[in-house]
Design an enzyme around this catalytic site. Structure first.
Site, PDB file in Angstrom:
ATOM      1  N   GLY A 252     -16.370 196.546-118.244  1.00 54.30           N
ATOM      2  CA  GLY A 252     -17.979 195.771-118.228  1.00 54.30           C
ATOM      3  C   GLY A 252     -17.451 193.994-117.504  1.00 54.30           C
ATOM      4  O   GLY A 252     -16.797 194.281-116.988  1.00 54.30           O
ATOM      5  N   SER A 253     -18.014 193.314-118.237  1.00 57.02           N
ATOM      6  CA  SER A 253     -17.915 191.866-117.812  1.00 57.02           C
ATOM      7  C   SER A 253     -16.801 191.024-117.776  1.00 57.02           C
ATOM      8  O   SER A 253     -15.928 191.736-118.656  1.00 57.02           O
ATOM      9  CB  SER A 253     -19.362 191.104-117.683  1.00 57.02           C
ATOM     10  OG  SER A 253     -19.054 190.783-119.165  1.00 57.02           O
TER      11      SER A 253
ATOM     12  N   GLY B 182     -14.496 191.226-121.095  1.00 53.27           N
ATOM     13  CA  GLY B 182     -13.385 191.166-121.184  1.00 53.27           C
ATOM     14  C   GLY B 182     -12.369 190.751-121.567  1.00 53.27           C
ATOM     15  O   GLY B 182     -10.810 190.876-122.587  1.00 53.27           O
TER      16      GLY B 182
ATOM     17  N   GLU C  63     -11.414 196.821-117.618  1.00 48.76           N
ATOM     18  CA  GLU C  63     -11.912 197.162-115.807  1.00 48.76           C
ATOM     19  C   GLU C  63     -13.029 195.660-115.398  1.00 48.76           C
ATOM     20  O   GLU C  63     -14.049 196.867-116.340  1.00 48.76           O
ATOM     21  CB  GLU C  63     -12.336 198.542-115.782  1.00 48.76           C
ATOM     22  CG  GLU C  63     -12.066 198.345-114.444  1.00 48.76           C
ATOM     23  CD  GLU C  63     -11.426 198.764-113.422  1.00 48.76           C
ATOM     24  OE1 GLU C  63     -11.495 197.967-112.303  1.00 48.76           O
ATOM     25  OE2 GLU C  63     -10.575 199.327-113.596  1.00 48.76           O
TER      26      GLU C  63
ATOM     27  N   LYS D 114     -18.519 203.141-128.077  1.00 46.52           N
ATOM     28  CA  LYS D 114     -19.684 202.267-127.762  1.00 46.52           C
ATOM     29  C   LYS D 114     -20.235 202.822-126.619  1.00 46.52           C
ATOM     30  O   LYS D 114     -19.652 201.669-125.707  1.00 46.52           O
ATOM     31  CB  LYS D 114     -19.495 201.236-128.835  1.00 46.52           C
ATOM     32  CG  LYS D 114     -20.707 200.016-128.497  1.00 46.52           C
ATOM     33  CD  LYS D 114     -20.407 198.803-128.010  1.00 46.52           C
ATOM     34  CE  LYS D 114     -21.747 198.209-127.747  1.00 46.52           C
ATOM     35  NZ  LYS D 114     -22.365 198.662-126.687  1.00 46.52           N
TER      36      LYS D 114
ATOM     37  N   CYS E  30     -18.742 198.642-109.184  1.00 48.60           N
ATOM     38  CA  CYS E  30     -17.680 196.927-109.870  1.00 48.60           C
ATOM     39  C   CYS E  30     -17.154 197.742-108.576  1.00 48.60           C
ATOM     40  O   CYS E  30     -16.361 195.885-107.614  1.00 48.60           O
ATOM     41  CB  CYS E  30     -16.524 197.153-111.277  1.00 48.60           C
ATOM     42  SG  CYS E  30     -16.287 198.582-110.796  1.00 48.60           S
TER      43      CYS E  30
ATOM     44  N   GLU F 158     -19.094 187.495-109.077  1.00 48.69           N
ATOM     45  CA  GLU F 158     -19.476 188.688-108.494  1.00 48.69           C
ATOM     46  C   GLU F 158     -21.214 188.683-108.720  1.00 48.69           C
ATOM     47  O   GLU F 158     -21.403 188.069-109.863  1.00 48.69           O
ATOM     48  CB  GLU F 158     -18.637 189.892-110.300  1.00 48.69           C
ATOM     49  CG  GLU F 158     -18.880 191.521-109.860  1.00 48.69           C
ATOM     50  CD  GLU F 158     -18.713 192.258-110.309  1.00 48.69           C
ATOM     51  OE1 GLU F 158     -18.744 191.972-111.545  1.00 48.69           O
ATOM     52  OE2 GLU F 158     -18.824 193.191-109.828  1.00 48.69           O
TER      53      GLU F 158
ATOM     54  N   GLN G 192     -31.218 191.483-115.302  1.00 55.34           N
ATOM     55  CA  GLN G 192     -29.716 191.424-113.829  1.00 55.34           C
ATOM     56  C   GLN G 192     -31.046 191.370-112.854  1.00 55.34           C
ATOM     57  O   GLN G 192     -30.446 190.828-111.503  1.00 55.34           O
ATOM     58  CB  GLN G 192     -29.261 193.056-113.992  1.00 55.34           C
ATOM     59  CG  GLN G 192     -28.558 193.439-112.947  1.00 55.34           C
ATOM     60  CD  GLN G 192     -27.280 192.742-112.546  1.00 55.34           C
ATOM     61  OE1 GLN G 192     -26.129 192.649-113.770  1.00 55.34           O
ATOM     62  NE2 GLN G 192     -27.229 192.063-111.547  1.00 55.34           N
TER      63      GLN G 192
HETATM   64  C1  UN1 Z   1     -16.998 204.431-107.522  1.00 58.46           C
HETATM   65  O1  UN1 Z   1     -16.711 203.480-106.636  1.00 58.46           O
HETATM   66  O2  UN1 Z   1     -17.212 205.283-107.509  1.00 58.46           O
HETATM   67  O3  UN1 Z   1     -18.617 199.801-113.085  1.00 58.46           O
HETATM   68  C2  UN1 Z   1     -16.505 204.289-109.081  1.00 58.46           C
HETATM   69  C3  UN1 Z   1     -17.613 200.640-111.734  1.00 58.46           C
HETATM   70  C4  UN1 Z   1     -16.396 201.262-111.737  1.00 58.46           C
HETATM   71  C5  UN1 Z   1     -16.922 202.660-111.130  1.00 58.46           C
HETATM   72  C6  UN1 Z   1     -16.989 202.642-109.794  1.00 58.46           C
HETATM   73  N1  UN1 Z   1     -15.473 201.241-113.018  1.00 58.46           N
HETATM   74  O4  UN1 Z   1     -18.257 199.913-111.204  1.00 58.46           O
END
Ligand code: UN1
Length: 477
Positions: free
Chosen positions: A224-225, A229, A246, A171, A280, A379, A327
């Site tokens: 994601g967020s 998560g 992540e 998804k 991120c 964030e 955003q």
């Molecule tokens: C990067 O900095 O090259 O969502 C990758 C993100 C990370 C990937 C960053 N999972 O920004």
């Protein structure tokens, strides 16, 4: 406009569609993409379950060939796919093409990993018994991806899932279905058997939730967020399923008195503002020691004056638009919050008008910020960064680590002593010395600690920890 359909059990299906809008030009419809229902998602899960026994026993050469062909087609179409990426997400064309090549490299890497599947053979502690340790696929993997890396993140989850013999329900983020649809189409034409990979585009509350609720999804990998998560985590605990998260970051970038000024400015500007700060791994806390502080801030201000914010597809654009209105509102809210908290808005922060209607925001740099302000703790996920002035290295390190996140941590210094100490003591999954906090290699582990991540690492050979399960077999001979 033709509807890009979902792929369920090897059939392209779905007529109910949503429009995908270009953030550089809201009048430009990128495409129409099917919106999956609860029933579609259940059918996709059932198809993945049915395809698992045969795919999990498929030969490694078959898997290698499919991943290799996919890599080759992605790279061959890098300009077209990179353009689609930039059109749907808003990062610059150079960034879009770069990310597309990276997706190809990821498929290529995991094509190779298929040929390197290995186990261990040990002697038992008992006589005449042998012990074999092997890795087996987990089963049906649920893949949920964010909008900010529309092709690289799907690639780094789909490629290892298939490489190790799992089947997939995928998804993608609602905002950027285009690149995801394209790589699924490529994989299918590369020869993937029916049901091995199922694509269900649509809403998180419908498609994602159905995946979370299903006992037949054996593992979920999510980027994601933090809020979503946590929902993935609690639903997965309920089903005793494996999960990998992540989520966010509040990555520090430390600049010491002895840093090379030009290099430090470049790395800080890249960390904070490239890809519109929508990574991120971006840095929104720039922690600067007092001996270099004023020179550094002045140089960043100068550097930002030369930065062009415009249509992602235009030649000469350095920073594209923010991804969407929601955003953009979040970014401008934080710019207001920072000012109310007493930080000084030293540069940017204003909405920009360009030739086409889009979500254009001048990168915002705060100074005189402290680490307890909301702009330093939460964030933002936009082109907004704050400079925090500190006395010395020790205070810089303490502030760098004083956060609930722990993804990436950067330092600019010419001191071997401080670089070495920082690498050992930064509370983060990734440390960058004289490099931006963002922009990682595709063949080594990626991930964080504390509130940023949960579970084993993604990418490189470390990915096998999530996508396989270990079996220990004893034989009396
Ligand atoms: C990067 O900095 O090259 O969502 C990758 C993100 C990370 C990937 C960053 N999972 O920004």
């Amino acid at each position: 406009m033709t509807i890009h359909q979902n792929l369920i059990a090897g059939e392209w299906v779905g007529s109910d569609a949503t429009r995908n809008i270009n953030p550089s030009n809201t009048g430009d419809v990128v495409g129409e993409y099917a919106r999956g229902s609860i029933e579609d998602t259940k059918a996709a899960i059932a198809a993945a379950k049915a395809a698992f026994p045969s795919w999990s026993r498929s030969g490694i050469l078959e898997r290698h060939a499919i991943l290799r062909k996919t890599a080759d087609e992605i790279v061959a179409r890098k300009d077209e796919l990179g353009r689609l990426l930039s059109r749907e997400e808003g990062k610059t064309l150079a960034e879009g093409i770069g990310e597309t090549v990276r997706a190809g490299q990821i498929f290529d890497f995991f094509a190779g990993e298929c040929l390197r599947l290995a186990g261990e053979v040990l002697a038992s502690v008992r006589p005449n018994i042998g012990v074999e340790i092997t890795r087996e696929p987990v089963g049906v993997i649920g893949i949920i991806t964010p909008w900010n890396f529309p092709i690289a993140i799907p690639a780094w989850k789909i490629a290892p899932a298939l490489c190790y013999g799992n089947t997939v329900v995928f998804k993608p983020a609602e905002l950027v279905p285009g690149c995801s649809w394209a790589i699924v189409d490529i994989l299918v034409r590369a020869g993937l058997p029916k049901g091995v990979l199922n694509l269900v585009m649509g809403k998180g509350s419908v498609v994602g939730q159905t995946m979370l609720d299903s006992p037949d999804v054996h593992a979920i990998t999510f980027t994601g967020s933090t809020g979503t998560g946590k929902r993935v985590a609690s639903a997965s605990v309920e089903h005793n399923r494996k999960y990998q998260l992540e989520m966010g970051g509040k990555n520090p970038f430390v600049v010491l008195d002895d840093a090379d000024l030009t290099g430090a400015v470049e790395a800080a500007v890249n960390s904070a503002f490239f890809s519109t700060g929508q990574r991120c791994t971006a840095s929104s806390r720039v922690i600067v020691t007092e001996g270099i502080h004023d020179r550094f801030v002045a140089a960043v201000g100068e550097r930002l004056k030369g930065v062009v914010v415009d249509d992602a597809l235009k030649a000469g654009t350095h920073i594209g638009p923010v991804v969407d209105e929601t955003q953009l509102k979040q970014d401008t809210d934080y710019i207001e919050i920072g000012q109310k908290e007493g930080a000084k808005l030293a540069f940017g922060g204003e909405l920009l008008k360009r030739d086409t209607p889009g979500f254009y925001l001048q990168p915002a740099l705060f100074t005189e910020a402290t680490n307890d302000m909301r702009i330093s703790r939460e964030e933002i996920f936009g082109p907004v960064a704050a400079v925090i002035r500190v006395k010395d290295y020790e205070e810089a390190l303490a502030i760098a680590n004083d956060t609930s996140f722990g993804l990436s941590s950067g330092i600019a210094t010419t001191s071997l002593k401080h670089a070495t100490h920082f690498k050992r003591n930064a509370e983060a999954g990734m440390v960058m010395v004289n490099l931006p906090t963002a922009g990682v290699d595709f063949h080594v582990p990626f991930g964080g600690r504390k509130g940023s991540s949960h579970g084993s690492r993604e990418q490189g050979k470390y990915a096998n920890e999530f996508y396989t399960t270990v079996k220990t077999a004893y034989t009396l001979a």
